[in-house]
Design a protein around this motif. Structure first.
Motif, PDB file in Angstrom:
ATOM      1  N   TYR A 160      -3.690   5.100  -1.011  1.00  0.00           N
ATOM      2  CA  TYR A 160      -3.306   4.386  -2.221  1.00  0.00           C
ATOM      3  C   TYR A 160      -2.433   3.184  -1.842  1.00  0.00           C
ATOM      4  N   SER A 161      -2.647   2.074  -2.531  1.00  0.00           N
ATOM      5  CA  SER A 161      -1.779   0.913  -2.369  1.00  0.00           C
ATOM      6  C   SER A 161      -1.942   0.039  -3.599  1.00  0.00           C
ATOM      7  N   VAL A 162      -0.896  -0.041  -4.434  1.00  0.00           N
ATOM      8  CA  VAL A 162      -1.023  -0.744  -5.720  1.00  0.00           C
ATOM      9  C   VAL A 162       0.002  -1.864  -5.907  1.00  0.00           C
ATOM     10  N   ARG A 163       0.919  -2.039  -4.975  1.00  0.00           N
ATOM     11  CA  ARG A 163       2.035  -2.967  -5.209  1.00  0.00           C
ATOM     12  C   ARG A 163       1.603  -4.426  -5.290  1.00  0.00           C
ATOM     13  N   ASP A 164       0.453  -4.768  -4.707  1.00  0.00           N
ATOM     14  CA  ASP A 164       0.000  -6.163  -4.739  1.00  0.00           C
ATOM     15  C   ASP A 164      -0.718  -6.529  -6.032  1.00  0.00           C
ATOM     16  N   SER A 165      -0.991  -5.550  -6.883  1.00  0.00           N
ATOM     17  CA  SER A 165      -1.824  -5.807  -8.051  1.00  0.00           C
ATOM     18  C   SER A 165      -1.200  -5.233  -9.319  1.00  0.00           C
ATOM     19  N   PRO A 166      -0.749  -6.081 -10.247  1.00  0.00           N
ATOM     20  CA  PRO A 166      -0.224  -5.567 -11.524  1.00  0.00           C
ATOM     21  C   PRO A 166      -1.247  -4.715 -12.264  1.00  0.00           C
ATOM     22  N   ALA A 186      -3.674  -2.872 -10.932  1.00  0.00           N
ATOM     23  CA  ALA A 186      -3.779  -1.573 -10.259  1.00  0.00           C
ATOM     24  C   ALA A 186      -2.571  -0.696 -10.569  1.00  0.00           C
ATOM     25  N   ARG A 187      -1.383  -1.308 -10.637  1.00  0.00           N
ATOM     26  CA  ARG A 187      -0.188  -0.512 -10.981  1.00  0.00           C
ATOM     27  C   ARG A 187      -0.295   0.051 -12.388  1.00  0.00           C
TER      28      ARG A 187
END
Length: 245
Positions: free
Chosen positions: A157-163, A165-166
């Motif tokens: 999981y990796s969501v910090r680069d995408s509002p 996705a968050r």
């Protein structure tokens, strides 16, 4: 004990997975694409010859979903799979496996003491790095187990680069994952940890840099399809042919 605002203290994570082990397969099985996406990440390693003659490491195998994905991509390989949760590993061992698959109870920090030694032709780490107390040290340690030219793949999981996705991650966690975990196990601790640890984990760009800083080359990432687009990624990297400092 490492305690911060990224979720559980990292030395408490295996115990939380022990508690959640009985319901884990049922819960992840309800996630559309969960197993297909693991298989996609394993295929993206592009392991030659169906894995014939290869020795692979499944790092943080849990109940064996990632092991099954790796086996599907490389059915002829020898696979060593480890996990720090005894209960998750017990669930994995109860499943049907060919004699080329071996399970070891070990934390990532204690592989040598557990008898796990390289070299490996490839390492697959699904949902592991985010749960380590010192990810930089462990990435360097995993790279040291790879043959020169070997492939490392992190399915994470990796969501910090995408509002966007968050927003999806928050909505899915609080409307589905956390309530379902509480109903299935009577304890939502593990699932609240999942939510927070993902929210605070590296963005995809930062994790790619982290891999490069650990000495990997050819670092790149690809995301998934469906609701996990921009949420879950395959991070791919190579142990360089020549040793780096």
């Amino acid at each position: 004990m490492t305690v911060d605002r990224t979720g559980l203290a990292r030395d408490e994570v295996p115990g939380a997975f022990d508690t959640g082990a009985a319901a884990y397969d049922r819960l992840v099985g309800a996630n559309p694409g969960y197993h297909a996406h693991l298989r996609l990440s394993a295929r993206r390693m592009r392991l030659p010859g169906g894995g014939r003659g290869l020795r692979l490491l499944d790092a943080g195998c849990g109940t064996g979903a990632s092991t099954a994905a790796l086996l599907a991509a490389a059915p002829h390989a020898e696979i060593i799979a480890f996990d720090a949760s005894a209960e998750m590993l017990a669930r994995a061992r109860r499943k049907s496996w060919p004699p080329t698959v071996h399970f070891v109870h070990s934390a990532a920090e204690r592989l040598a003491a557990s008898g796990i030694a390289g070299p490996f032709d490839g390492i697959f780490a699904a949902y592991l790095i985010r749960n380590l107390a010192d990810p930089d040290a462990q990435l360097r340690g995993l790279r040291a187990l790879l043959k020169p030219g070997g492939t490392f793949a992190a399915h994470e999981y990796s969501v910090r680069d995408s509002p966007a996705a968050r927003m999806v991650w928050h909505a899915v966690c609080w409307s589905i994952i956390i309530p379902a975990g509480r109903v299935a196990t009577g304890d939502a601790t593990l699932y609240r940890h999942l939510w927070r640890s993902v929210v605070t984990f590296d963005g995809a760009a930062r994790f790619r840099r982290r891999l490069a800083e650990a000495g990997f080359t050819g670092v790149h990432s690809e995301t998934m399809t469906g609701w996990q687009r921009g949420v879950v990624h395959t991070f791919l990297a190579t142990n360089p042919e020549e040793a780096t400092a």
